[in-house]
Write an enzyme that holds these catalytic residues in place. Structure first.
Site, short mmCIF file in Angstrom:
data_model
loop_
_atom_site.label_atom_id
_atom_site.label_comp_id
_atom_site.label_asym_id
_atom_site.label_seq_id
_atom_site.Cartn_x
_atom_site.Cartn_y
_atom_site.Cartn_z
N LYS A 110 0.82 -1.22 0.00
CA LYS A 110 0.00 0.00 0.00
C LYS A 110 0.85 1.27 0.00
O LYS A 110 0.39 2.33 -0.39
CB LYS A 110 -0.96 -0.01 1.17
CG LYS A 110 -2.02 -1.10 1.00
CD LYS A 110 -3.14 -1.00 2.01
CE LYS A 110 -4.25 -1.99 1.69
NZ LYS A 110 -3.85 -3.39 1.90
C1 LIG Z 1 -4.41 -4.50 1.24
C2 LIG Z 1 -3.62 -5.75 1.14
C3 LIG Z 1 -3.99 -6.79 0.24
C4 LIG Z 1 -5.25 -6.71 -0.63
O1 LIG Z 1 -5.14 -5.79 -1.67
P1 LIG Z 1 -6.44 -5.29 -2.47
O2 LIG Z 1 -5.98 -4.17 -3.33
O3 LIG Z 1 -7.42 -4.84 -1.41
O4 LIG Z 1 -6.96 -6.44 -3.26
C5 LIG Z 1 -3.16 -7.89 0.15
N1 LIG Z 1 -2.05 -8.02 0.93
C6 LIG Z 1 -1.67 -7.06 1.80
C7 LIG Z 1 -0.47 -7.26 2.63
C8 LIG Z 1 -2.44 -5.89 1.94
O5 LIG Z 1 -2.07 -4.93 2.82
#
Ligand SMILES: *Cc1c(COP(=O)(O)O)cnc(C)c1O
Length: 454
Positions: A110
Site C-alpha cells: 500500500k
Molecule cells: C491491502 C492488502 C492486500 C489486498 O489488496 P487489495 O488491493 O485490497 O486487493 C493484500 N495483501 C496485503 C499485505 C495488503 O495490505
C-alpha cells in the site's frame, strides 16, 4: 485527460479533482474516459528506473499537473523506499518469480500508492490554498500506510480511527509511534465496523465536509489504482520478450484494487497472459469467478487480515468493463446487490482471470513448503498466491507484505521469526494515541480542535 464515473451520473473531471474526491458524487468510481495506447510507447521505457517509469506513466493521465511538479512528487514518493530497485524481482525457479512490494516505509504494497497520494495532496494544497483533513477507519494496514504517506505534509491533518485492542501490536506501533504533529490516531472503544460507520456519517455531513476539507484515502481512490499499475509494467518490462506473453501475475487479493490495477494495462495494449485472483478464506471473489455469483460474505478473521473483506469495493470498476461501459446497467447491478446481498451473472467470464482460495489451515503449510522448496520466506498474504500453481506454467507472484509484520504466524509454523530493522526501531519509540467516543459529534469536535489551520 478526463475521468468518468462508473455510474454515469456525475460530470467527467480532471485527474486532480478525481483524486481529491475519491468517490464520485453519484457514488460511482472514477475510470479514465479513454486509454492511452502503450504498445509502442513501452519500447522507449525499457530500462527506466522505477520513479522514471512511474512519472512517464502517470503523466499520461495527470495532464492537469505541471510535469516538473509531478516528477518531483514521484521521485520524493519513492525516495522513502529502502531497496534501490523499489520493486525488485526475485527468481525462485525458472517458472516462478516473486516481485517484492514490501520495501516501503510500512513494509506493505500500500506504500506504493499512499506515499504518492501524500505528495499529490501537498501539490493540490499549494495550488488551491485550502487545507485538507484526512479521515479514515482502519483495521490495520491501510491506516499505517496512510499515516506514513501523510506525515509532516503541509496543510494536511490526519485522523485515523481504529478499534482499541483489536489491531496487531506492530500495526498499532506503526500508527502511534510516528512522532508527527499532524497525525492523530484515535483508539476507539468498539469494533472496526463502529469506526467505519462513524466515518461514513461524518462524510455525509456536507457542511462539515466542506468546512474542514474532508478527504478519504481508501482503496477506491483513482490515484491508488494508477500508482499500482506501474509495478506491473515495471515487472513486465523486466521479464524480457520471451516471458512477457506467457507469464501469469498472481495477486493476493482483498478489495480487488491491486489486481485490477494490473489488468488495466491490458486495456492499454499490453499483452499479459492472465491474472490469478488469490483470496484467503474470505472468498467472495473466488466464488464469483467460479460460479458467477457475487454474494455478500461474512468476514471471518484470518491469518492474512488485510484480505479479510465482505465485498470487494473495486469490483465495480471491472463490472463497468464487463457491461461494456453501460452505466445504467452498472447502477442496476449495484442496487440489486445492495438490496439483496447477492447478484447472479449469467455466463460470467472475463478473459484472463482465474482464482483460488486458501484456508487458515493451509497458510502455515504453504509458508513452510515455499521455504523448503525455494529457501524463501513469504508472508501470510503472499502465501495465498502459492496455491494450485501449474508447475508447467510461468508465474510471477506479487509479495504484498514483509513477513516480519506477522511474527506469530512463524512461531506457530515452527519457523524462525522473521525480523526487520524498521520494525525493531519502532519498539524504542513512545506511542502517542488519543481516546474519543465513537460518536459523530465527539469526533467532529476533536477534528475541529486539532486540524491544521495554516
Ligand atoms: C491491502 C492488502 C492486500 C489486498 O489488496 P487489495 O488491493 O485490497 O486487493 C493484500 N495483501 C496485503 C499485505 C495488503 O495490505
Amino acid at each position: 485527460m478526463r475521468f468518468v464515473s462508473t455510474r454515469g451520473q456525475s460530470d467527467p473531471v480532471g485527474f486532480s479533482e478525481a483524486v481529491a474526491q475519491g468517490l464520485a458524487p453519484d457514488g460511482g468510481l472514477y475510470l479514465p474516459e479513454v486509454f492511452p495506447d502503450l504498445s509502442t510507447l513501452v519500447e522507449q521505457w525499457e530500462g527506466l528506473a522505477y520513479p522514471e517509469l512511474c512519472f512517464e506513466f502517470l503523466h499520461l493521465f495527470a495532464t492537469d499537473l505541471q510535469a516538473d511538479l509531478l516528477k518531483r512528487a514521484v521521485h520524493q514518493s519513492y525516495s522513502t523506499f529502502s531497496h534501490p530497485q523499489i520493486a525488485p524481482l526475485v527468481n525462485l525457479s525458472e517458472h516462478c518469480k516473486v516481485m517484492e512490494l514490501f520495501h516501503g516505509p510500512t513494509l506493505a504494497f500500500k506504500d506504493f500508492a499512499l506515499q504518492l497520494l501524500g505528495n499529490l495532496y501537498e501539490l493540490q494544497i499549494s495550488r488551491s490554498g485550502q487545507n485538507l483533513t484526512i479521515l479514515g477507519a482502519t483495521s490495520g494496514d491501510t491506516g499505517a500506510a496512510a499515516i506514513s504517506g501523510l506525515i509532516g505534509k503541509r496543510g494536511v491533518t490526519v485522523f485515523i480511527l481504529y478499534p482499541d485492542g483489536k489491531v496487531s501490536a506492530l500495526q498499532e506501533r506503526q500508527m502511534t509511534c510516528t512522532g508527527a504533529s499532524n497525525v492523530f490516531p484515535l483508539a476507539i472503544e468498539g469494533t472496526f465496523d463502529d469506526a467505519q460507520r462513524t466515518v461514513k456519517e461524518l462524510f455525509s455531513d456536507l457542511s462539515f465536509r466542506e468546512k474542514v476539507g474532508l478527504s478519504a484515502v481508501n482503496s477506491i481512490n483513482l490515484a491508488r489504482i494508477l500508482a499500482q499499475s506501474v509495478y506491473y509494467l515495471y515487472a513486465w518490462l523486466q521479464l524480457g520478450s520471451k516471458d512477457r506473453e506467457d507469464t501469469t501475475f498472481v495477486v493476493p487479493t482483498g478489495n480487488f484494487g491491486n489486481v485490477f490495477a494490473g489488468w488495466l494495462l491490458t486495456r492499454m495494449g499490453i499483452k499479459i497472459k492472465g491474472f490469478r485472483v488469490a483470496t484467503n478464506q474470505n472468498d467472495v471473489l473466488h466464488r464469483l469467478f467460479h460460479t458467477g455469483e457475487y454474494s455478500l460474505g461474512k468476514v471471518i478473521p484470518s491469518l492474512a487480515p488485510s484480505m479479510d473483506i465482505q465485498v470487494a469495493s473495486n469490483f465495480e470498476r471491472l463490472l463497468f468493463f464487463i457491461l461494456d461501459g453501460d452505466s445504467v446497467r452498472v447502477r442496476e447491478v449495484m442496487s440489486r446487490f445492495r438490496e439483496e446481498g447477492r447478484y447472479c451473472f449469467e455466463n460470467f467470464a472475463v478473459d484472463g482471470f482465474s482464482s483460488s482460495s486458501v484456508s487458515d489451515l493451509e497458510i502455515p503449510q504453504i509458508i513452510r513448503s515455499v521455504s523448503q522448496e525455494y529457501g524463501y520466506l513469504v508472508d501470510p498474504h503472499t502465501a495465498c498466491g502459492f496455491k494450485d500453481l501449474d508447475p508447467d506454467e510461468k508465474h510471477l507472484v506479487l509479495a504484498t507484505a514483509h513477513p516480519a509484520k506477522f511474527p506469530e504466524v512463524y512461531e506457530n509454523a515452527g519457523l524462525e521469526k522473521p525480523t526487520s530493522p524498521i520494525l525493531e526501531e519502532l519498539l524504542s519509540r513512545t506511542p502517542v494515541k488519543y481516546g474519543c467516543k465513537v460518536e459523530p459529534p465527539a469526533i467532529r469536535s476533536f477534528i475541529e480542535a486539532n486540524r491544521s489551520s495554516i
